[in-house]
Design an enzyme around this catalytic site. Structure first.
Site, short mmCIF file in Angstrom:
data_model
loop_
_atom_site.label_atom_id
_atom_site.label_comp_id
_atom_site.label_asym_id
_atom_site.label_seq_id
_atom_site.Cartn_x
_atom_site.Cartn_y
_atom_site.Cartn_z
N SER A 187 -21.89 13.41 1.32
CA SER A 187 -21.09 12.18 1.39
C SER A 187 -21.83 11.01 0.76
O SER A 187 -21.33 9.89 0.75
CB SER A 187 -20.77 11.86 2.86
OG SER A 187 -21.94 11.91 3.65
N THR A 226 19.96 -14.21 2.80
CA THR A 226 19.97 -12.98 3.60
C THR A 226 20.64 -11.96 2.70
O THR A 226 21.52 -12.31 1.91
CB THR A 226 20.76 -13.13 4.92
OG1 THR A 226 22.12 -13.43 4.59
CG2 THR A 226 20.21 -14.23 5.81
N HIS A 227 20.18 -10.73 2.76
CA HIS A 227 20.66 -9.67 1.85
C HIS A 227 20.42 -10.05 0.39
O HIS A 227 21.12 -9.58 -0.50
CB HIS A 227 22.15 -9.37 2.06
CG HIS A 227 22.55 -9.19 3.48
ND1 HIS A 227 22.60 -7.96 4.11
CD2 HIS A 227 22.88 -10.10 4.44
CE1 HIS A 227 22.97 -8.12 5.38
NE2 HIS A 227 23.13 -9.42 5.60
N SER A 234 2.94 -9.21 -23.04
CA SER A 234 3.36 -7.87 -23.47
C SER A 234 2.78 -7.62 -24.85
O SER A 234 2.70 -8.53 -25.68
CB SER A 234 4.88 -7.81 -23.51
OG SER A 234 5.29 -6.77 -24.37
N LYS A 249 7.14 -12.49 -23.43
CA LYS A 249 6.95 -12.08 -22.04
C LYS A 249 5.74 -12.71 -21.37
O LYS A 249 4.70 -12.91 -21.98
CB LYS A 249 6.78 -10.56 -21.99
CG LYS A 249 8.02 -9.81 -22.41
CD LYS A 249 8.93 -9.53 -21.26
CE LYS A 249 8.53 -8.23 -20.63
NZ LYS A 249 9.42 -7.90 -19.53
N ASN A 290 4.28 -11.56 -17.77
CA ASN A 290 4.57 -10.63 -16.67
C ASN A 290 3.73 -10.93 -15.43
O ASN A 290 2.54 -11.23 -15.54
CB ASN A 290 4.31 -9.19 -17.12
CG ASN A 290 5.28 -8.76 -18.20
OD1 ASN A 290 6.44 -9.15 -18.18
ND2 ASN A 290 4.80 -7.97 -19.15
N1 ARG Z 1 -21.75 12.38 6.62
C1 ARG Z 1 -21.38 12.61 7.96
C2 ARG Z 1 -20.07 11.86 8.27
O1 ARG Z 1 -19.68 11.07 7.50
C3 ARG Z 1 -22.46 12.09 8.86
C4 ARG Z 1 -22.58 12.79 10.18
C5 ARG Z 1 -23.02 14.17 10.00
N2 ARG Z 1 -23.24 14.82 11.23
C6 ARG Z 1 -23.40 16.15 11.31
N3 ARG Z 1 -23.62 16.65 12.45
N4 ARG Z 1 -23.32 16.89 10.24
O2 ARG Z 1 -19.42 12.12 9.23
#
Ligand code: ARG
Length: 468
Positions: free
Chosen positions: A29, A161-162, A283, A289, A291
């Site tokens: 991540s 309205t509408h 444009s 134009k 926009n």
């Molecule tokens: N990258 C993980 C998350 O965003 C962090 C926590 C990871 N924990 C684990 N037990 N693998 O959730």
């Protein structure tokens, strides 16, 4: 991104083989959670201080950890820090670097803590900061709207309205409607902030820890009101993410409606307002134009902001307690939604601040569509005691007569009106003008300029903290 670190190096004691190539791609991540580096380091510093204060680690190790974390802060800030995919996430990247810097003492930082409470903490701190930033930006937008409302407290436009002309209103009144909506958006975010402000740190993996940690101390160091009461809940729930995303989604809907109005109002058919060059584009083929791309994008982005809420809710809905890696999927939508909402607010604030109203076009548009028909009906009720339903019918006939003659209600000769109903006399012309209609709507929250002026002053006090 350099990847000299072997995969699993932080926890690979029991692993004989490394991850598959696809696993190496799906698992990390760090590409998106690296933006949590400040929160991660602040959390670690608070944790280390607490471990020292509790005598769980030595003062010497505590000091080395603090110094090491400060140095890492500097490295990340200056861009010299090397993030590694193999180290999965921000937590392991920071911890690994700490080990490189201070050796074995780094390994003591994770005492009584897990990545599960660590990520819950980082996300809470980040979300809290995001709410605080949005609060300032939304207040700024309200200030821009209130300023224009003040300028146009007497500018007459058709109320719809509408999307059909309904009754005359003032442009200031219309803008103040959005000030109220944004006010509720702010209060939703403030509410979410109050609820989220409990520290998950020290929940550890899921069950707490046998170490004599002081969760109250870390909670207060990190600006939380208290530690979260249940360790399972603390690492499992992301309702604070959902709540902020839901509030962000509702806010995006409000901005989107305003954006759509700006788009309609800038068409040559309306010409109610002009947007500045700074928020429009030309444009490539049609030279005439201009926009309203800024407004269109604000409207378009509401889609992804709302999707962030539903996406995160769907990730969480089938998760048994406690932590599941599924939860890693909360981050990209959350960051994306907050970033884009901030952008939408900034853009809307700019468009409103620069906006030039065209009172002449608005005034011309008011006369189309018999906007004072209700005033005629109200007059009949007031002056003749006629039930409103009957007055409605009589007025309908007057509208038809005006339509046939191609004139406004106020242009109908008295004999024509008296033919429609004999109780009508020449006092009727006093209520058929647009100005009279507008000035009469003095009920609380109504559109009469005198009320709008009051509302502008009230809004300044309520939303901008302006006591003057
Ligand atoms: N990258 C993980 C998350 O965003 C962090 C926590 C990871 N924990 C684990 N037990 N693998 O959730």
């Amino acid at each position: 991104m350099t990847d000299s670190t072997p995969a699993n190096s932080m926890w690979g004691g029991r692993f004989a083989a490394g991850p598959a190539e696809a696993m190496e791609r799906i698992n990390p991540s760090i590409d998106f959670d690296r933006r949590l580096w400040r929160e991660d380091i602040l959390g670690s510093k608070a944790h280390a201080e607490m471990l020292t204060a509790q005598g769980i680690i030595t003062a010497e190790d505590g000091a080395a950890i603090a110094q090491g974390l400060d140095d890492i802060w500097g490295e990340i800030e200056s861009g010299s820090f090397k993030f590694s995919h193999a180290l999965e996430d921000i937590h392991l990247n920071v911890e690994n670097r700490l080990r490189e810097k201070i050796g074995d003492a780094a390994g003591r930082l994770h005492t009584g803590r897990s990545r599960n409470d660590q990520i819950a903490l980082d996300m809470k701190l980040w979300t809290r900061g995001a709410v605080d930033a949005l609060e300032v930006e939304l207040k700024d937008l309200q200030a821009a709207l209130i300023e224009q409302a003040d300028r146009h407290a007497e500018t007459i436009m058709p109320g719809f309205t509408h999307l059909q002309p309904a009754q005359p209103v003032t442009f200031g009144h219309h803008l103040l409607a959005y000030v109220e909506m944004i006010g509720r958006d702010r209060s939703r975010l403030a509410d979410a902030r109050r609820r989220l402000n409990e520290s998950p740190l020290g929940a550890a993996a899921l069950a707490g820890t046998p170490f004599p940690i002081d969760r109250h101390m870390t909670a207060s160091k990190l600006g939380f009101d208290r530690p979260a009461a249940n360790s399972l809940d603390a690492v499992s729930d992301r309702d604070f993410v959902m709540e902020v995303l839901a509030a962000a989604g509702i806010c995006a809907v409000h901005l989107s409606r305003l954006a759509e109005e700006l788009i309609i109002w800038t068409t040559p058919q309306f010409r109610f307002v002009k947007l500045s060059d700074a928020f429009t584009t030309g444009s490539s083929i049609m030279p005439q134009k201009k926009n309203p791309d800024g407004a269109e994008l604000v409207k378009g982005k509401a889609g992804r902001i709302l999707a962030a809420f539903t996406g995160t809710a769907i990730v969480l809905k089938g998760l048994p307690l406690a932590y599941g890696k599924d939860m890693q999927e909360d981050k990209e939508p959350c960051f994306d939604a907050v970033d884009n909402l901030g952008l939408c607010i900034a853009c809307t604030t700019g468009m409103i601040r620069d906006l030039q109203a065209n009172p002449d076009s608005m005034r011309k548009a008011v006369v189309a569509g018999f906007p004072t028909a209700t005033d005629l009906a109200d007059w009949l009720v007031r002056e003749t005691g006629m039930p409103f339903r009957d007055a409605h019918h009589v007025t309908g006939r007057a509208v038809k007569a005006a339509e046939e003659r191609g004139c406004g209600l106020e242009d109908l000769p008295l004999d024509v009106l008296r033919e429609i109903h004999p109780a009508i006399d020449d006092r009727i012309y006093g209520v058929l003008s647009v100005e009279a209609s507008l000035n009469a709507r003095t009920s609380y929250g109504g559109t009469a300029p005198v009320r709008v002026r009051e509302q502008v002053a009230e809004a300044r006090k309520r939303f901008l903290g302006d006591g003057s």
